[in-house]
Scaffold this motif. Sequence first.
Motif, PDB file in Angstrom:
ATOM      1  N   ARG A 137      -1.118   9.514  -3.113  1.00 35.78           N
ATOM      2  CA  ARG A 137      -0.180   9.919  -2.070  1.00 35.78           C
ATOM      3  C   ARG A 137      -0.897   9.935  -0.722  1.00 35.78           C
ATOM      4  O   ARG A 137      -2.016  10.431  -0.602  1.00 35.78           O
ATOM      5  CB  ARG A 137       0.390  11.311  -2.350  1.00 35.78           C
ATOM      6  CG  ARG A 137       1.502  11.708  -1.378  1.00 35.78           C
ATOM      7  CD  ARG A 137       2.118  13.036  -1.725  1.00 35.78           C
ATOM      8  NE  ARG A 137       1.234  14.148  -1.389  1.00 35.78           N
ATOM      9  CZ  ARG A 137       1.602  15.431  -1.450  1.00 35.78           C
ATOM     10  NH1 ARG A 137       2.813  15.752  -1.875  1.00 35.78           N
ATOM     11  NH2 ARG A 137       0.738  16.375  -1.128  1.00 35.78           N
ATOM     12  N   SER A 138      -0.242   9.370   0.277  1.00 35.84           N
ATOM     13  CA  SER A 138      -0.768   9.352   1.634  1.00 35.84           C
ATOM     14  C   SER A 138       0.210  10.065   2.557  1.00 35.84           C
ATOM     15  O   SER A 138       1.432   9.994   2.364  1.00 35.84           O
ATOM     16  CB  SER A 138      -0.952   7.901   2.111  1.00 35.84           C
ATOM     17  OG  SER A 138      -1.394   7.854   3.446  1.00 35.84           O
ATOM     18  N   TYR A 176       0.833   5.715  -2.637  1.00 40.44           N
ATOM     19  CA  TYR A 176      -0.309   4.954  -2.113  1.00 40.44           C
ATOM     20  C   TYR A 176      -0.993   4.188  -3.233  1.00 40.44           C
ATOM     21  O   TYR A 176      -1.403   4.770  -4.246  1.00 40.44           O
ATOM     22  CB  TYR A 176      -1.300   5.926  -1.468  1.00 40.44           C
ATOM     23  CG  TYR A 176      -2.511   5.285  -0.836  1.00 40.44           C
ATOM     24  CD1 TYR A 176      -2.512   4.966   0.516  1.00 40.44           C
ATOM     25  CD2 TYR A 176      -3.656   5.018  -1.577  1.00 40.44           C
ATOM     26  CE1 TYR A 176      -3.635   4.392   1.117  1.00 40.44           C
ATOM     27  CE2 TYR A 176      -4.774   4.440  -0.988  1.00 40.44           C
ATOM     28  CZ  TYR A 176      -4.758   4.131   0.362  1.00 40.44           C
ATOM     29  OH  TYR A 176      -5.860   3.570   0.945  1.00 40.44           O
ATOM     30  N   GLN A 182      -4.181   1.609  -3.478  1.00 40.86           N
ATOM     31  CA  GLN A 182      -5.317   1.042  -2.749  1.00 40.86           C
ATOM     32  C   GLN A 182      -5.431  -0.450  -3.029  1.00 40.86           C
ATOM     33  O   GLN A 182      -5.400  -0.887  -4.180  1.00 40.86           O
ATOM     34  CB  GLN A 182      -6.598   1.770  -3.145  1.00 40.86           C
ATOM     35  CG  GLN A 182      -7.814   1.406  -2.312  1.00 40.86           C
ATOM     36  CD  GLN A 182      -9.029   2.250  -2.664  1.00 40.86           C
ATOM     37  OE1 GLN A 182      -8.904   3.248  -3.352  1.00 40.86           O
ATOM     38  NE2 GLN A 182     -10.191   1.831  -2.194  1.00 40.86           N
ATOM     39  N   VAL A 223       0.827  -1.215   0.000  1.00 40.16           N
ATOM     40  CA  VAL A 223       0.000   0.000   0.000  1.00 40.16           C
ATOM     41  C   VAL A 223       0.856   1.257   0.000  1.00 40.16           C
ATOM     42  O   VAL A 223       0.597   2.202  -0.758  1.00 40.16           O
ATOM     43  CB  VAL A 223      -0.937   0.012   1.229  1.00 40.16           C
ATOM     44  CG1 VAL A 223      -1.813   1.266   1.229  1.00 40.16           C
ATOM     45  CG2 VAL A 223      -1.783  -1.242   1.279  1.00 40.16           C
ATOM     46  N   LEU A 224       1.873   1.293   0.856  1.00 39.48           N
ATOM     47  CA  LEU A 224       2.668   2.505   1.090  1.00 39.48           C
ATOM     48  C   LEU A 224       4.090   2.330   0.571  1.00 39.48           C
ATOM     49  O   LEU A 224       4.795   1.397   0.961  1.00 39.48           O
ATOM     50  CB  LEU A 224       2.714   2.810   2.591  1.00 39.48           C
ATOM     51  CG  LEU A 224       1.368   2.985   3.299  1.00 39.48           C
ATOM     52  CD1 LEU A 224       1.586   3.143   4.795  1.00 39.48           C
ATOM     53  CD2 LEU A 224       0.612   4.189   2.744  1.00 39.48           C
ATOM     54  N   GLU A 254      -5.607   9.280   3.749  1.00 42.55           N
ATOM     55  CA  GLU A 254      -5.662   8.326   2.642  1.00 42.55           C
ATOM     56  C   GLU A 254      -6.435   8.938   1.476  1.00 42.55           C
ATOM     57  O   GLU A 254      -7.499   9.534   1.675  1.00 42.55           O
ATOM     58  CB  GLU A 254      -6.360   7.042   3.067  1.00 42.55           C
ATOM     59  CG  GLU A 254      -5.610   6.205   4.083  1.00 42.55           C
ATOM     60  CD  GLU A 254      -6.323   4.888   4.330  1.00 42.55           C
ATOM     61  OE1 GLU A 254      -6.454   4.085   3.366  1.00 42.55           O
ATOM     62  OE2 GLU A 254      -6.771   4.659   5.472  1.00 42.55           O
TER      63      GLU A 254
END
Length: 205
Positions: A87-88, A70, A72, A37-38, A121
């Motif tokens: 981007r998170s 990021y 999902q 995810v990251l 998020e």
Amino acid sequence: MIGSASAQSEADSIHHQKIYVTSGMGWGFALGATNDVLQAKFSNSLGLDISLAHRNYFIYPSIDFLTFGYNQQVHDPDYAYDLEKGRSNFYVLNLAAGIRKQFDKLNVYAYAGPGVGVVVEPRAIVSSSGSNVTIENTTHMTPTARGGLGADYKIGGFFLFVETGWLHNFRNIQRRPVNVVSLYAGLKTDVTKLKDNVARVMGID
């Protein structure tokens, strides 16, 4: 003997009743399944190194500004589409305490403590025509825990430092546990005189 005592006294004064502003730059790396995810992006931190009465102990409040790419992985039923290459951001307030060992102008230290974070998020909103995509941010708060190791070297009125830390969020992201290893390098600047001047102006010196 006098020269040796003087040198020791000078070394001991590095942290005696001192306050340093810390400013670091680096990256945060998500561990385990959360790495799907990251992905690490350039991040930074800002904090205070506040010496206690015993110079080997200090308080280390800080804020991490962590940025990640990021992707999902779990569908959000509130949105029709899943997002990739977004981007998170993590904004984490840490309230840590630490211990250090001094070797002349070189110090090594360790710290740990609780904190609280705001996690941002991204989500994708596609227009009814399908021609426009808007990024909408969702946020949540989470308690955190942080610990780390570092080393710094005094040059004039500041320190050069390198630091590695471990951050745990007690709330999952995309159904995955969040553990992040951070790597920072930067400066610690002595602001003790500024604090003393402010206290004097306020009449509390």
